[in-house]
Design an enzyme around this catalytic site. Sequence first.
Site, short mmCIF file in Angstrom:
data_model
loop_
_atom_site.label_atom_id
_atom_site.label_comp_id
_atom_site.label_asym_id
_atom_site.label_seq_id
_atom_site.Cartn_x
_atom_site.Cartn_y
_atom_site.Cartn_z
CG ASN A 76 -1.92 1.07 1.29
OD1 ASN A 76 -2.68 1.27 0.36
ND2 ASN A 76 -1.93 1.81 2.40
CE1 TYR A 141 -0.18 8.03 -6.39
CE2 TYR A 141 -2.10 8.59 -7.72
CZ TYR A 141 -1.55 8.02 -6.58
OH TYR A 141 -2.38 7.45 -5.64
CE LYS A 145 -0.52 4.58 -6.55
NZ LYS A 145 -0.40 3.62 -5.42
CB THR A 176 -4.37 9.24 2.94
OG1 THR A 176 -4.02 9.89 1.70
CG2 THR A 176 -5.29 8.06 2.65
#
Length: 248
Positions: A76, A141, A145, A176
């Site tokens: 994660n 990113y 991903k 988060t």
Amino acid sequence: TWCCGRAGAIMFAVEGGKVACCGRNEERGRTVEQEIKAAGGEALFIRADVREESDIRNLVDRTVKTYGALNVAFNNAGISIERPLHEYTAQEWDDVINTDLRGVFLCMKYQIPPMLAAGGGAIVVTSSSNAIATSAKRGAYSAAKRGLVGLVQSAALEYASQGVRINTLIPGTTDTPMIRRLAGMEAIPDAAWHAAMGQWAKSNVPGMQRLATAEGVAAFAGTLASDDHPFITGAQLVIDGGKTAKAG
């Protein structure tokens, strides 16, 4: 169980798992370890940087030595740096790719052998809705991903017959610390942060118009890693409140 992230570690511990959790911040990691133990769970924090192969090798070795086996892994760890593509330095690009994509490769490289030795296991990898539909300034990113989806598909085919299931989570925008840092709102009070993101989500998260919670994503990871779904492998499971259902 081995996982990165506070919510995941707590969730697996609540479900009865013996949890080894990792991260770069030792203070935060020890706090999670103590929190789990105080609630009656079993946990071990091991400092590890997923960019460093020796750290990952040590992490898996210590986990197996402590608990006797590795049955479930929740990979994660992730970071993002957002800027126009031509403004990335090569070091910034590498930092995102090495954390988000190469780091998962290293984790799986060392997680899979003890799972094979135990007769099987389950690996859950956190990707992102940016693997499906992204936006400007997220080149590194999004590349990482989307790369995770391909990595999981290939690995799932390699190990399915040997009892190791590997799946990808595709969460939408989740509340988060990483998201808060990217928004530049670490210093504001929590109440102001939640109010600001509530307003942002109404315009930017089609469907439920709110952010996911880390606990909600972790719970889905736990369900996916459980023995309740033995026929799911190589899948990309979207948990985004409807974000990617909306056509551009």
